[in-house]
Every structure is written in structure tokens, then in C-alpha cells.
Design an enzyme around this catalytic site. Structure first.
Site, PDB file in Angstrom:
ATOM      1  N   GLY A 130       0.833  -1.210   0.000  1.00 35.57           N
ATOM      2  CA  GLY A 130       0.000   0.000   0.000  1.00 35.57           C
ATOM      3  C   GLY A 130       0.858   1.246   0.000  1.00 35.57           C
ATOM      4  N   SER A 132       1.204   3.597  -3.303  1.00 36.58           N
ATOM      5  CA  SER A 132       0.642   4.639  -4.171  1.00 36.58           C
ATOM      6  C   SER A 132      -0.721   5.113  -3.714  1.00 36.58           C
ATOM      7  CB  SER A 132       0.488   4.107  -5.601  1.00 36.58           C
ATOM      8  OG  SER A 132       1.728   3.845  -6.156  1.00 36.58           O
ATOM      9  N   GLU A 247      13.263  -3.261  -4.153  1.00 35.72           N
ATOM     10  CA  GLU A 247      12.454  -3.369  -5.367  1.00 35.72           C
ATOM     11  C   GLU A 247      13.277  -3.001  -6.591  1.00 35.72           C
ATOM     12  OE1 GLU A 247       8.853  -1.100  -5.313  1.00 35.72           O
ATOM     13  OE2 GLU A 247       8.066  -2.115  -7.098  1.00 35.72           O
ATOM     14  N   GLU A 379      11.538   9.389 -15.766  1.00 44.57           N
ATOM     15  CA  GLU A 379      11.959  10.755 -15.441  1.00 44.57           C
ATOM     16  C   GLU A 379      12.610  10.809 -14.063  1.00 44.57           C
ATOM     17  OE1 GLU A 379       8.954   9.972 -16.775  1.00 44.57           O
ATOM     18  OE2 GLU A 379       9.264  10.836 -18.762  1.00 44.57           O
TER      19      GLU A 379
END
Lengths: 395, 337, 395, 337
Positions: A130, A132, A247, A379
Site C-alpha cells: 500500500g 501509491s 524493489e 523521469e
């Protein structure tokens, strides 16, 4: 310099390869269904995770004390490679094994470790993530889900999005704002929440491929024990970044996957009619296939260089951003090439006669395009590379 | 020299745009995705009443007697609004092809009905494994180098399913014979292909322009890191480059329409320039639109994917950019040094 | 929509074309030398300018009252086209005719117009441009050359760089800081300076192609009458920007130039050996030639659209940035393609046996690369497009 | 698996780097541009004394008996410092080629002298219109599919002039005969080409890395609009992308060296991967370096152009990126489906 595996690593590879060969039937049985269907289908995937666990292959890099085998990153990479070559099923347990487990080992309390690590390892409990929120994408720290302390509990309200396995999760590790008055990166707490708590609602999030592999999770007055805080209250950003490090870096997305896709693209180009011949006769297809060969090969080599550094004890650094940027952009080009080879057939979707691979190439293409956004957009990766690797000044 | 449209042409475009704003909302497009036929006879009727469907049909057959230049802005609007109707097939290719190559009988039979909105026509040219809107009343098929005009009683259709569900595609089997023969001329088949490619380029420009506009609007309001993301230089530069491509594509598309309308010697090449440039421009707009929308753009709920999928499909129709580049190279090197 | 020329424009084209045909000998005579050599060589170029002037072709868009013929932008474009087709000489007078002249017409005093415009038109005096400074490139307004008022004179000290025709210039129009305390864009004055004034030193600036087409100009206590200020003192930025508008917009670089380069590239590819055949057999060359055809053709069409808008009386706007960005980036690709066709031969420079075109392609390539920097870098153009055309917010 | 160099290999690299920092400054490169021969016998002697020139020569012939992997980091340094000496020709290609294909006599005659720094050797392979450093004592030429080893008495040289004046190129005419014949094997010619391409790729990585470093340093100090230009996001993103390319190119180049050293089945393809990737990476670094330096980079006075020109020249040597891509495509499609 030496591209041969060491004796130990070669033995590990042989063991793994043999094990996958022995489990060919279970692999096919599992892959025959989609876990998203839930029920028995999901249980097949859980059974597969347990089979890996029982073979000591569930979490090879976990230290022995936590039930792993303390394998090296090179061995992890070998396992990933063999996993791909064996065409083994997607792993429903990867968030627990790959992200939360290592994080708990560093930041968890003894109780948290004892409570959760064995269940993660055995796939008794499924974890989801949990992080985003609708208004906090790249700018994760702008999250608004809040937790207010009441005695020994936090009361959580808010919303998370892009929660994979949300419909199947038993637990969710999440970031909540505990001090709204603090600067953005302070006042965030890393919290473990039982998904079966009252006040949690999970809604499937339908993606543009029509699937619902993600969910939105709504929290309404959800009560969570303070004991479920990982790290310190209001210091969750530290824990969150460490987890993201696993990650981005720990991943080192397996070259075998891209090699296989390229092989499939080449095969496709040999078959696909084009004018009087096949796509493989087309000089533009040949050029792009060659370029993709170059890119996948260079990716594989770069991963091997990175693994060598890790094996020598160097810590993974911001170079992980280079890795993520490379493979995510390469994958888009690969899948786009497949669609261009298919030409007008590319748009034929699942269930369509004449669709190649039941529209799988288009699905892969859409997923590839998501990969330049999730886990840090291209980006953001470029910002990191510029500022932390090249040392360019912030604005 | 006057490379612009007349005020009448702009007026017609604006009228069609107004109609499509009402009749072809994203909700209407989603309805087309979900419905059985995917088409709206009412909307088609309104387009016919405006003179759009019969735009390229001669006045003697009840049409507007206009040409490719008059049509190109309408096709751009159709792309912009994702119009789920066979306008390209009927008005940009089918009807002109019948007018050009059909017998007097065929023309007298079909063109007035097409112009009136009572019949549709579609085309299945070589190189495509399927026919869009093959449920049309008349289907022109290219088989073994010949063009046939075939009615439904001679066709067997198998519906396919596009990722863009507003596109209704069919695998077609036809009983062909001398009585279905429309033309055996390679020049005519090429003419049809050029028209289809140029019209697709026009739709691509519309699709790309819509995605660019949506994205510009989005980055003006979406905030991350305490600022509107449209203020980031990397975002600004991507969108500036995209605008340049999309606006330049318009030049190519409008000229191709003029070249086809005037049957200039470079008309085929103009069509290839338009299709190649517009396909590349759309691909870039498609890429930036999704990247800059981020996660929200990957949801079914957000409308962006309706455009993404249409754009992707059209890129690969009637020759992708690489095919048209090869066509242009062959032409360049075939001409005398 | 109509791509035919109007009767009037066709007549103009015919006139111009005939005139160039009549002056073939003078064209070749002039082009046989490089004006950079100075002396007689330079005078040939001046004679060419005068011939244009006498034919009424020196400054066709100048109003009749100033000695022009009040021609339209379309006619200017026709002239440019024919100029290129006639392979006519580079114009030593372009800064006066194209930039300063139109600026004086708007901002000059009656005396300045009377003094300078006729001499510009007749090429009696050569003008050069004093904008750039070593520390003020893209950020023009950060210029440091200063002018201090003493009575009716300014005393100028400082340095300009990238001054074309600096060695031959009779006059320079330049930007100087007259109020150092004012904000950056205020306190700048637009000044006309006689290059023959005491205190001016011109040093040739050698470029990477070994030529010296530019100079550095050093000002040491150079005294300039206040009457030589264009516009208002401290308000030179307004004048400077108007002049840049003529540079960026009025230019609309002629499509004929790019068409000719493409034609030369195609010819080159037909001749240049490659393996058993020629470069034109190479599918990569063919693809890139086709793409360059597309780009040059689309450029030509886009210019025609812009000319139509100008002919209808629309003012040139920030869209000029789109034009500059397009042609400068396209030109790099074109010249780079030529070098790639030449392969190893590309590096052979002037004076080298076996060099194609005496190394001219390499020179063009270097010049093309400068074109994405001068008159506003590609980055600056993209900023302008994003903020003024798309309306995106400034940082 | 160990994809890294040994500490001995890094040590040698560092020693060479130190030498080149002293002996191959930009000033020294400019001296090479201007001088008659363009070469410095003293510098060559120092390189020979360090064991660099004879690095690939067997110990029995007085060399270091090392291989392509040992050499690759040195070539990268040579590229980085723009070393104006025929190290690539002599040590990466010429000497190994003589060792592989020369007669015992030829090897005994030349290899000890090469290793000692007393003789140089260069190569002129098919596909190139000239030979670099053809004033070398021994020139290996590929003519009509055969390799010849030719001494100066059998050669006529015409000097050419490279835009990179440190490169000394010659058009060569040779009197060839059975006595000059080195090999008629296509495999050997290919082997030489692969070595030349891979070594050029290593130099390209050095050139590109140097340009990237110069540019990063420049944008950190250059100010425009009141800020260091390195703080602009567009600048940061360009340089991040360039770094990714240059660093990835290193992987390709180092592996190619290993594959050639171990004569693996994929050695030719590894060389093509390295040359294609390194050429593209250098082209990008070249483009960004000049663009971000702006006007100053266009001056003769600034050193950047020394790298720009070397990089451009090397891009096109021993096959450009497109040629190597075609080679790879042919290999992919030649292998069994």
C-alpha cells in the site's frame, strides 16, 4: 574475468534445473489457470509457492536463521534465469518474499519477525503493498492516508491504489501519515495492516487491458495496533526507501526474460507473412531485431557486471536506476517491434480468431509501457542518475 | 500560393465538430465498444444529413460533389473524436472508388443510396488480413490483384475482436465472379490504397492532436513535488517536440489531400509522406500521453486508452511508417539520377 | 488551397529567374573566391550585393519609401528559392538588410534612418552584430559590456564574441549595459558603433573547422555619440527582441536549400561504393534517405503554410521557434547521413586527395551542429514552444 | 562468474593512465596535429618500456604475453587521452595477426622488434580506402581476399589529411607477390576485422567517456539564467541517458575482449555488438557534449573538438553501427529457427 560459473554456483544451477525438470507437470498445471480467477486457481499458485519453499527455493537469499539458504546474488540470478527458462508460474508471494521480508529483517521487531517471516516463507499469508495513492504517484511522500493514534492503536483513514494482489491479500504493508504538521518526508509511518480488519474495502481496479490485477484499497476507521509499526513512528520514510531499494536494485530483472522475448520475436518474424515472403525478409525488421539483440545482450552483460560487484560486497547504489531505466525502455522497444511485425494483426485481441498468441503481444506491450512508470518513472530515474551518479546540482 | 482552407471548408469542419461533440462523446465511444453492432444508425443519419457521408459523391448522384481537400478536415475531426463509423471506408475510399471504376449501373445503384445515408460501403485491400465494417451493404475486396464489389449475399463474415472495440473487424470469405468484378487495374488498386493511407493519416493526426491536447491539459493541473508537472523542463520539452511532430504532420496530410484531389504526379508519394509522418507523430504523441498521465492513464475508467488504442491500430493500417519509407526510397531511386 | 503561384508572384519569379540567368557569370566569378580572404575577394561580394541592389533585388520586402519594393513574404520566399537554385553567393550584407534595416525602420530616429538605410541598401557599409558575449550565450541578457554616459557620449568597455563579418564590418549594432543597478533585462541599451572608432580591436575567432568567419570584438573606452542609441536608453531589450524576431521568424530558412542538399545526398549515395555495389543499395541508407525526403518535404509544406498565414496578415509569433527547431535538427540529420554514406572517407578534409567535395560535407556537418545553438538553442526554442505556444507554466 | 578485471589489470591501466596524463595532454595532442610525423618516438618508447606496445606479443618474443582482456582497458585509456600513436594497429591487430598467421621466420623477425618498440606494424583491411600510420615498418594489407605483410620498400604512400589531424592516413599502393603473402584465409581476415572493430569500440568508449566527463564538469560550473546549467532538468536527463549508453557500452566492449581472447563461438558477434553499441553511444555523447558546451565548443581554442573529431572518425572505422547491425541480423537469421 571469467564467464564460467564457479563449482558451487554450477552445482546450484544443476540442482535448480533438475528440480524444475522434476516439477514440469506442476508448472503446467499451475500455468493452465490464472490466479486472478481466485478460488482453486489461486490455490494452485499457493501450492506452487509452497513447493518452492519446501525445496528451499522460496527465498534463497534469506539468511539461514530466517529459513533461507543465505545464497548469493549470483545464485539468486541463476535461480531467476532457470525460473524463466522453465517457464515457471508468476509468483503470488513476491511482495512478501522480495520486499517485506528483507525489510523486516532490518527494521522489524523480534515479534514482527517471528510473527510474519515464517508465514511469508510458507506462503500462509499473502502480502500486498500500500504505497501509491491517487494524488501521490511519483511524489510518493505527498501521501494523504492518515493514521491517528488512540491509545495502543492507530485509526487509519484514506485510500491506496495500484495494490497488486489486493483481492487476495491477507496483510498489507503501507505508508500512512501520522504527523500532518511535519515536513512532507517526516511524519510518515510504515504500518502492517491485517486486510481482514473491519473498515477495509477492496475494489478491483480495471486496467486498460481489461484485467484487474490491481485493486484500490479504502481504509475507513481501520484500527491497527501500534505494535504493527515497522521502524519508528513518523520515521516510515526511512523504512519505505529501504524497501524500494530492494524493489529497484534487488530485482535486477532477469536477462533470461528479455532473451526469451527476443527469441519469440525472431520466431514470429520468421513466420509472419509480409508481401511475398515473411517479415524476416524485411530490412527494417532485420535492423530492429539486430538492435534488440544488441540491447538484450548488453543488458545481460551489464547485469553480470553488477552481480560481480555485488558478489564482491559492494552495496547496490543509485546505479539501480540505470538498470531500471535500461530494461524498462528496452522492453517497450521489444514489444513494439513485435506489434510492428504483426502489422494489422497486432490489434486483434483475446478471443479473436487470427490473433497471435491470443493477443498476448498487445498485453505485453501495454504492461511494458507501465514499466516505465511503476517503481519510479523514467523521469525520476534520470533525476536520480543525474544528481546521485553524475553529481549534478539540484535545481 | 494558398496553403490553407477556405472559410467554407472551415465552416463545414466546425459544423461537424459541433455535431461530434454532441454525438461522439467519450461516453458514446464507450457505448460503441459495448454495443452489439458498435454503430449508431442515428449518428450516421445525422452525418448524412449534414452532407458528410456523401461529401465525395457527385451532385448528380445526390452528393456534395466535393473532394479530398474538403474531406480531410472532417477526417481529422473523426480521428479526434474517435468516430465509430465507417466514414473513412465509405466516404474517403469506397464511394470515390465506385465513382472512378464502377459501371454506370453500379454507380447509379449505389452512389445515391450512399449519399443519402441508406447504404454503406467498405473496402478490404491487399495486405490486410481483415475488413473493417464488413457488414456494410457493399464490400470492395482486393483479391489476386483485382477489385471486386460484393454484396452481403455473397459474403461469409467471421467477426474478429480488436483491442479497440469500437473497430469492428471481420475475416471475410467471398464468392467472387465476373459479376462482382470492379477493376483489374493495378493503378486503381494503388489509387485506392493511396486514398486509404492518406485518409488514415488524417485520422491519425486527429487522434494525435487529441492526445496532445489532453496531455497538455493534464500536466497543467496535475501536481507532484509541490508543482504542476507541466512546469518541469523535461515535460515541457517532450511536449514541445510532440507538438512539432503533430503540427508538421498536418502539413503532410493536407498536402496529400490536395495532391490526390488534383491527381498530381506525386500524389502516391504525398500519401506515403503523410502516412509515414503521421504514424510517427502519433506514435510519439501516444508514448508521451501515457507516460505523462502516469498511473491514471492505465485505468479503464480514464478515457485516454480509447485514443491510445485507436492510434496504435491506425499506425499499422494501410502500411506502417517503414513500409511507406521503403515505397518512397524505391521511388527516389527509380527516378533518373 | 492552391499550390500554383498567383499571376503577380509568377511574374516576380520569372523576373528573378531571368535575372539570375543573366548573371550566371558574375555568380561564378564571385563564388570562385572566399570573401574571408579579404581585399579583392571581398570586393567581388560587395559588387554582387550592389548588382542585386541595382536590380531591385537587394531588399525586396523593404517598403518602397526606404528603397525596397514592398514585396510580400511569399515573394521573399520565391527570391530565396531562386537564389538557392541559382547557387548564388553568400550575402555579406544580410545583417544590415535582414536585421538592422527592418529594426531601424521601426525604432530608428529620422536621422538614423537617413544616415544608415541607404548605405545598407547600397552595401556601402558592412554591418556586424554585437550580441553574444563569452558569458552571455543563451542568456543574452546577462551581458556585461558596459557603456557609461559622459555628456553626449557613451564610453563603452567590454567584449563581444561570435561577430560575423567582424573583420570587414564598418559598423556594429550592439547591446551594452547602461544601468548595472537595474534588473537584468532593464538597463540594456541598443547602440550603433562605428567599427573604425579608436579603442576597438577585432581578433579573428578560429572555429573548429579552422576557418575564421567570426571574430571577437574588444571595446576599450570606445566613445559613441548618444545619438547612436536606437530606441530609448535602458530599453534596448525591446529593440533587441524585435531584431531577433526578424532573425528567427523573417528567416523562414529556404526549403530549396534542404531540397538541394537532399538531392546531393541522393547523388552521393548512387556513386559511393559500398561492398559489391553502391551505398544506394544499402537498406539503411535507403531508409534514411527516404526519411530525409519526408522531412525536407514536410518542411517545405510547413513553410508554405506559414507563408500563407503571413500573406493573410497574421503576425509571426512564437511558432517561429517551431520552424527553427525543425530545420536545424533536420539539417544535422541530413549532413550526418552524408557522412555515414561516405563512411571512412568522411573524415578526409580539405586538401586531401580522395576527399569528397574537398571535405565540404564535414564542414557542412559542423555548421549544421552550430545551427542548433545559434539564434536560440534547441533547448531555448523548446522552452518557448512549451510556454508560449502550449501555455505550460513556467517553473 | 566474474565480469570484472583483476587488480593487476587495473594496476596496469592506472600506470598507463598516469603516463598518458603526463605524455598525452591536450597540448601534446595538438602538437601531434601540427608536427610533421604526428608521432612521438619518445612517447612510444615509454609505452614500450611499460610493456604496453608488446602487451599481446608472446613472452618468447619479448612481449608480455597478455591478451585482449588485458589490453582493452589500455585501449579505452588511449581513446580517452586521444593517444596519437598506432597502438590499435600495432598491439591490438598487427602483432596478434602476425603471431597467428605469420611464418616462423616472419614472427621471429618482427615480433621481438615490435615488443621492444623498435618497429611498428599497421593494417589496411578491406572496406577502408586508406591505411592509418602506413609509414609503419610493416604494413599488413588485405587485397583481393588475401592478407599481405609488406615492408616500406614495396610501398608507395600518398598522405591524406584527416579532419582529425592526429590521425595520419595514407593512400597506399603496394607491389605484392608471393613473398608478401601472409594468409589467404577468409577466417583470418575476419579475425583481423573483428579485432580491429572491437579495439575501435574500446577506444570509442574512452573517447565518449572523456566527452561525458568534460561535459558534466562544464555544466556544473557554467551559469546561464542565474543558475548552473547542470541544474536544468533537460540537461540532467540528456546526460543521464548518455551515461547509461556509455556505461552499457563498456559491458559490450569488455565482453568482446573476453570473447576474442577465448575464441568463443560468438566472438565475431560480440565484436559487432561492441562496435555497434559503442558507435551509437559515442555519437550520442558527441552530440550532447557539443550541444551543452554551446558556442565555446565550436572554437579551435577549446579542446573539445579534438575529441569530437576523433570520435566521429572512429564511428565510421571498421564498420559503422548499421553495418554491424546487418552482420548481426544475418547471423541471427542464418542460425536454425
Amino acid at each position: 574475468m571469467n564467464f564460467e560459473l564457479s563449482g558451487e554456483d554450477a552445482a546450484f544451477r544443476d540442482e535448480v534445473r533438475a528440480w524444475f525438470a522434476d516439477h514440469r507437470e506442476q508448472i503446467e498445471h499451475t500455468r493452465a489457470v490464472d490466479w486472478e480467477a481466485g478460488g482453486e486457481a489461486f490455490e494452485r499458485y499457493r501450492a506452487w509457492e509452497r513447493a518452492l519453499f519446501e525445496a528451499g527455493l522460496g527465498a534463497v537469499t534469506w539468511p539461514v536463521e530466517y529459513g533461507g539458504r543465505g545464497a548469493s546474488m549470483v545464485q539468486q540470478a541463476i535461480l531467476n534465469e532457470e525460473y524463466t527458462l522453465a517457464d515457471a508460474p508468476n509468483r503470488i508471494n513476491r511482495l512478501g518474499l522480495g520486499l517485506l521480508g528483507p525489510t523486516l529483517m532490518v527494521y522489524g521487531t523480534p515479534e514482527q519477525k517471528a510473527r510474519h517471516l515464517p508465514r511469508i516463507l510458507a506462503c500462509d499469508e499473502i502480502w500486498c503493498q500500500g504505497y501509491s495513492e491517487p494524488n501521490a504517484g511519483s511524489d510518493l511522500a505527498s501521501l494523504r492516508t492518515r493514521a491517528v493514534r488512540e491509545g495502543d492503536e492507530f485509526v487509519v483513514n484514506g485510500q491506496k491504489i495500484w495494490t497488486s494482489l489486493g483481492r487476495f491479500g491477507d496483510w498489507i504493508f503501507t505508508l500512512v501519515r501520522t504527523d500532518p504538521a511535519a515536513p512532507k518526508h517526516k511524519g510518515i509511518t510504515f504500518l502492517l495492516v491485517d486486510m481482514h480488519s473491519p473498515g477495509i474495502e477492496v475494489r478491483p481496479l480495471i486496467q486498460i487491458d481489461g484485467s484487474a490485477r490491481f485493486a484500490e484499497v479504502f481504509f475507513t476507521d481501520v484500527r491497527v495496533p501500534v505494535a504493527n509499526v515497522v521502524g519508528r513512528v513518523d520515521d516510515g520514510w526511512t523504512v519505505a526507501m529501504a524497501l524500494l531499494g530492494f524493489e529497484r536494485g534487488g530485482g535486477l530483472y532477469g536477462p533470461a526474460l528479455f532473451n526469451r522475448i527476443l527469441r519469440d520475436v525472431v520466431e514470429l518474424s520468421r513466420r509472419e507473412p509480409r508481401g511475398e515472403g515473411v517479415a524476416a525478409d524485411d530490412p527494417d525488421v532485420r535492423r530492429r531485431v539486430a538492435q534488440s539483440y544488441i540491447e538484450t545482450r548488453v543488458y545481460e552483460l551489464t547485469v553480470q557486471r553488477a552481480l560481480t560487484r555485488l558478489a564482491r560486497g559492494e552495496a547496490p547504489g543509485p546505479e539501480a536506476s540505470l538498470n531500471k531505466l535500461y530494461w524498462s525502455e528496452m522492453k517497450v522497444r521489444l514489444d513494439e517491434l513485435a506489434l510492428d511485425i504483426l502489422g494489422p494483426r497486432a490489434e486483434l485481441g483475446p478471443g479473436s480468431p487470427q490473433a497471435e498468441n491470443d493477443g498476448g503481444w498487445y498485453g505485453d506491450y501495454l504492461y511494458a509501457r507501465a514499466s516505465t512508470i511503476f517503481a519510479g518513472t523514467s523521469e525520476v530515474q534520470k533525476n536520480i542518475i543525474a544528481q546521485r551518479v553524475l553529481g549534478l546540482p539540484r535545481e | 500560393m494558398d496553403f490553407d482552407f477556405s472559410s467554407e471548408q472551415y465552416l463545414l469542419r466546425d459544423t461537424v465538430r459541433d455535431l461530434l461533440r454532441r454525438e461522439c462523446t467519450p461516453g458514446a465511444v464507450r457505448a460503441a465498444w459495448a454495443s452489439e453492432s458498435g454503430r449508431s444508425p442515428e449518428r450516421w443519419r445525422k452525418l448524412a444529413d449534414l452532407g458528410v457521408v456523401g461529401l465525395t459523391v457527385a451532385e448528380e448522384h445526390g452528393g456534395a460533389g466535393m473532394d479530398e481537400v474538403d474531406l480531410v478536415l472532417i477526417l481529422e475531426e473523426a480521428g479526434r473524436s474517435l468516430l465509430p463509423e465507417p466514414l473513412l471506408e465509405t466516404t474517403a475510399v469506397g464511394a470515390p472508388l465506385l465513382a472512378r471504376s464502377g459501371s454506370d449501373t453500379l454507380r447509379a445503384e449505389w452512389l445515391p443510396r450512399i449519399a443519402a445515408g441508406d447504404a454503406t460501403v467498405t473496402v478490404g485491400l491487399a495486405g490486410s488480413p481483415y475488413v473493417a465494417d464488413a457488414t456494410a451493404d457493399l464490400v470492395v475486396l482486393e483479391r489476386q490483384g483485382a477489385l471486386h464489389a460484393v454484396t452481403q449475399d455473397r459474403l461469409t463474415l467471421q467477426p474478429l475482436r480488436s483491442v479497440d472495440r469500437a473497430r469492428r473487424l471481420f475475416s471475410v470469405t467471398a464468392e467472387l465472379g465476373d459479376d462482382t468484378l470492379l477493376s483489374t487495374s493495378a493503378a486503381v488498386a494503388r489509387w485506392a490504397f493511396d486514398h486509404a493511407a492518406a485518409a488514415t493519416a488524417a485520422e491519425l493526426v486527429g487522434v494525435a492532436g487529441a492526445m496532445l491536447d489532453m496531455t497538455v491539459a493534464y500536466v497543467k493541473q496535475r501536481e507532484q513535488f509541490g508543482r504542476r508537472i507541466g512546469s518541469f523542463q523535461a515535460v515541457q520539452h517532450k511536449l514541445a517536440e510532440t507538438l512539432l511532430l503533430v503540427d508538421s504532420a498536418r502539413s503532410a496530410v493536407y498536402y496529400a489531400a490536395w495532391a490526390l484531389a488534383n491527381d498530381t504526379p506525386d500524389a502516391s508519394i504525398a500519401a506515403s509522406v503523410a502516412k509515414a509522418y503521421a504514424s510517427d507523430a502519433e506514435r510519439r504523441a501516444n508514448a508521451e500521453a501515457l507516460q505523462l498521465h502516469g498511473g491514471i492513464g492505465f485505468t479503464w475508467e480514464h478515457d485516454l486508452h480509447l485514443w491510445l488504442k485507436r492510434g496504435k491500430a491506425l499506425e499499422l493500417q494501410y502500411g506502417d511508417a517503414d513500409l511507406h519509407r521503403r515505397r518512397i526510397a524505391d521511388w527516389i531511386y527509380a527516378t533518373a539520377g
